[in-house]
Design a protein around this motif. Sequence first.
Motif, mmCIF file in Angstrom:
data_model
loop_
_atom_site.group_PDB
_atom_site.id
_atom_site.type_symbol
_atom_site.label_atom_id
_atom_site.label_comp_id
_atom_site.label_asym_id
_atom_site.label_seq_id
_atom_site.Cartn_x
_atom_site.Cartn_y
_atom_site.Cartn_z
ATOM 1 N N GLY A 67 36.761 43.721 35.555
ATOM 2 C CA GLY A 67 35.965 42.602 36.062
ATOM 3 C C GLY A 67 34.896 43.021 37.050
ATOM 4 N N GLY A 68 34.307 44.187 36.829
ATOM 5 C CA GLY A 68 33.244 44.658 37.707
ATOM 6 C C GLY A 68 33.723 45.222 39.033
ATOM 7 N N VAL A 158 44.723 40.437 43.670
ATOM 8 C CA VAL A 158 43.428 40.368 42.991
ATOM 9 C C VAL A 158 43.583 39.625 41.661
ATOM 10 N N PRO A 159 42.756 38.611 41.408
ATOM 11 C CA PRO A 159 42.832 37.905 40.124
ATOM 12 C C PRO A 159 42.505 38.851 38.967
ATOM 13 N N LEU A 160 43.288 38.746 37.883
ATOM 14 C CA LEU A 160 43.101 39.601 36.715
ATOM 15 C C LEU A 160 43.016 38.743 35.462
ATOM 16 N N HIS A 165 38.768 43.815 29.682
ATOM 17 C CA HIS A 165 38.698 45.266 29.531
ATOM 18 C C HIS A 165 39.289 45.933 30.773
ATOM 19 N N LEU A 166 40.037 47.022 30.571
ATOM 20 C CA LEU A 166 40.629 47.794 31.660
ATOM 21 C C LEU A 166 40.321 49.266 31.427
ATOM 22 N N THR A 167 39.766 49.908 32.456
ATOM 23 C CA THR A 167 39.360 51.303 32.357
ATOM 24 C C THR A 167 40.033 52.105 33.459
ATOM 25 N N CYS A 168 40.551 53.276 33.081
ATOM 26 C CA CYS A 168 41.171 54.157 34.079
ATOM 27 C C CYS A 168 40.258 55.330 34.394
ATOM 28 N N ASP A 169 40.549 55.970 35.522
ATOM 29 C CA ASP A 169 39.833 57.166 35.927
ATOM 30 C C ASP A 169 40.315 58.363 35.104
ATOM 31 N N TRP A 170 39.517 59.421 35.077
ATOM 32 C CA TRP A 170 39.790 60.617 34.300
ATOM 33 C C TRP A 170 40.826 61.503 34.990
ATOM 34 N N ARG A 171 41.644 62.150 34.163
ATOM 35 C CA ARG A 171 42.550 63.192 34.617
ATOM 36 C C ARG A 171 42.894 64.070 33.424
#
Length: 176
Positions: A67-68, A158-160, A165-171
Amino acid sequence: MTELRVAHTSQLDPAELAAARALLYDVFDDMSEDDWEHALGGMHALVSDGDTVIGHGSVIQRRLLHGGRALRTGYVEAVAVRPDRQRQGIGSLLMRALEDVIARAYDLGALGATDEGAAFYRSRGWRPWRGPTSVITPTGLVPTPDEDGSIYILPGPVPLDLTGHLTCDWRNGDAW
């Protein structure tokens, strides 16, 4: 007698870390060094019976985008209970400790559930993410459709939109 200990990676001595790592490799056939690395750098919950570690889980900080917003997320990793001690409440004891850490320090909790673990997490109030997932890689945004349906969220303040769309950080290793 079982005992729960909650401590940061930096507070665990090498023997405790070695015992937790050995437990994970015993429980999971596909455990990798990347998986072990993902479990480090945050808070660990360890359940011991005497000198034997019989349960482990950790929560580490990750950034999830939704959500930005970049959300400070307590990401649960490496939850395992020795097979001969399963279904005795040890997993619930571990998760209660990790969920307390999440509630006190993060916008939300998240984890990647196995098919075997999904019902357990749902029974604790974790909700499946129903929208598409992706990861921010060094080369850009990459969809992770194989993970869709296996990511679970413990909502916080936090409202969800669980269909968004949900994006994770790289590892290294598995993104989720």
